[in-house]
Write a protein that holds these residues in place. Sequence first.
Motif, short mmCIF file in Angstrom:
data_model
loop_
_atom_site.label_atom_id
_atom_site.label_comp_id
_atom_site.label_asym_id
_atom_site.label_seq_id
_atom_site.Cartn_x
_atom_site.Cartn_y
_atom_site.Cartn_z
N ALA A 49 53.91 57.31 34.35
CA ALA A 49 55.30 57.39 34.80
C ALA A 49 55.30 57.24 36.32
N ILE A 50 55.72 56.08 36.81
CA ILE A 50 55.50 55.78 38.23
C ILE A 50 56.41 56.57 39.15
N LYS A 51 57.40 57.26 38.59
CA LYS A 51 58.26 58.08 39.45
C LYS A 51 57.44 59.15 40.19
N PRO A 57 48.69 51.21 46.23
CA PRO A 57 47.27 51.47 45.95
C PRO A 57 47.07 52.39 44.74
N ILE A 58 48.03 53.29 44.53
CA ILE A 58 47.95 54.18 43.36
C ILE A 58 48.13 53.34 42.09
N LEU A 59 49.15 52.50 42.08
CA LEU A 59 49.41 51.68 40.89
C LEU A 59 48.28 50.70 40.66
N GLY A 75 65.11 49.83 40.34
CA GLY A 75 64.23 49.72 41.52
C GLY A 75 62.76 49.82 41.12
N GLU A 76 62.44 50.79 40.27
CA GLU A 76 61.05 50.92 39.82
C GLU A 76 60.64 49.71 38.98
N LEU A 77 61.57 49.25 38.17
CA LEU A 77 61.26 48.11 37.30
C LEU A 77 60.95 46.87 38.15
N ALA A 78 61.81 46.62 39.15
CA ALA A 78 61.61 45.44 40.00
C ALA A 78 60.29 45.56 40.78
N TRP A 79 60.02 46.76 41.27
CA TRP A 79 58.79 47.02 42.05
C TRP A 79 57.55 46.77 41.19
N ALA A 80 57.59 47.32 39.98
CA ALA A 80 56.43 47.19 39.10
C ALA A 80 56.24 45.72 38.70
#
Length: 404
Positions: A49-51, A57-59, A75-80
């Motif tokens: 859960a990327i939140k 670097p973590i991802l 926002g998280e979807l676009a970033w990922a």
Amino acid sequence: MDKVERHLRAAAAHATQPLCAYVYDLEALHRHSEAVVAALPQGCELFYAIKANSDLPILQTLAPRVAGFEVSSGGELAWAREHFATTALIFSGPGKTDTELQLALDSDIDAIHVESLHELRRLSWLAKASGKCVPILLRVNLPMPGLIVTPLMMGGKPTPFGIAADQLPACFESLQSAPNLRLRGFHFHLLSHQLDATAHVDLIATCLDQVAHWCEAYGLDIDHVNVGGGIGVNYRQPQQQFDLVAFGEGLRRLRESQPDMPRLRFECGRYITAACGYYAMEVLDIKHAFGGAFLVARGGTHHFRTPYAQNHSHPFHILPVERWPYPWPRPELHDAVVNVVGQLCTPKDLLAFDARVDRVRAGDLLVFPYAGAYAWHISHHDFLRHPHPQNWYLPMEHANAANE
Ligand SMILES: Cc1ncc(COP(=O)(O)O)c(C=O)c1O
């Protein structure tokens, strides 16, 4: 921790400004994520859960080890998707807008976790207009009589999360006339801060019983159940953490007792990244008032809101720094009980309280462990416009570790 300390000592020796930094040990993250995946029995998969922490670097460290990422906003979807073109993504969260749902439709998503009948209808309408068929899970809020209660409950009581179980029949009916939606399973994220492995297995077993009942009653054919995240980190007693081995064994027994059990998907946040992160602050001043002792340190809850958010005194240790540039004696305390505060003009800027220390001096570093999840990412960074902390991502020491 040794590696983190070495890095901080070197940085402190050369610092021209009071030091304040997040340090992430990527090798520790790599090992821990592998241990979690290894502990889960066959038929289980781990999403992150990327939140909890969506730093690149973590991802990048996690992407090769987990089954995919759980995102909870456009926002998280676009970033990922921008950085991980082929990683499996699942999309949760209440209050998804049409724009976010459309983004998910256009982003080759593994599954969308639907939060309400209205969201189900909007998604069906958008999918039809796009000529797409979307895999979905229904997120459910269940009553949980007799099950453990943690400080952060998303289900089992009135909350805005998921679909109350008594509203499921209306969703099943709506799905009959929604050929663009494919029901793949059910989603439960009922709590966070779970520290009891046995109770967590029991919770999962309860969810699975419910799913079996719905499948039978409504003739559903599903392929997995997402049991959310929620495994906790013991900030108050760091020596007593969640028993991962017992959890894996409990799941294995559950699977053996239910050979037809659907695939289980986890989407953990805190448990994956908390332990790889450290927040370090330099002691700027030592003050006394009305019998209390205060270490005033560079930074504060606008960087590291975790203790305030969780209402705990965060554990820390002291890293002695010998550099002292002033021509007068260093303020210092011995065998004292202290409160650690930051630079904000509010008494709520409190990171640790009633903490016993052997010796602390102005100029020493305070290092807070378990700062890799819901730390920087939940903090109000620009309150008072203090500078942001530095971010150091300590790489893997063995070059091939990254590619194992
Ligand atoms: C839907 C959903 N999934 C997963 C998570 C991750 O929870 P945790 O960090 O407790 O594992 C959260 C956290 O709020 C969530 O809302």
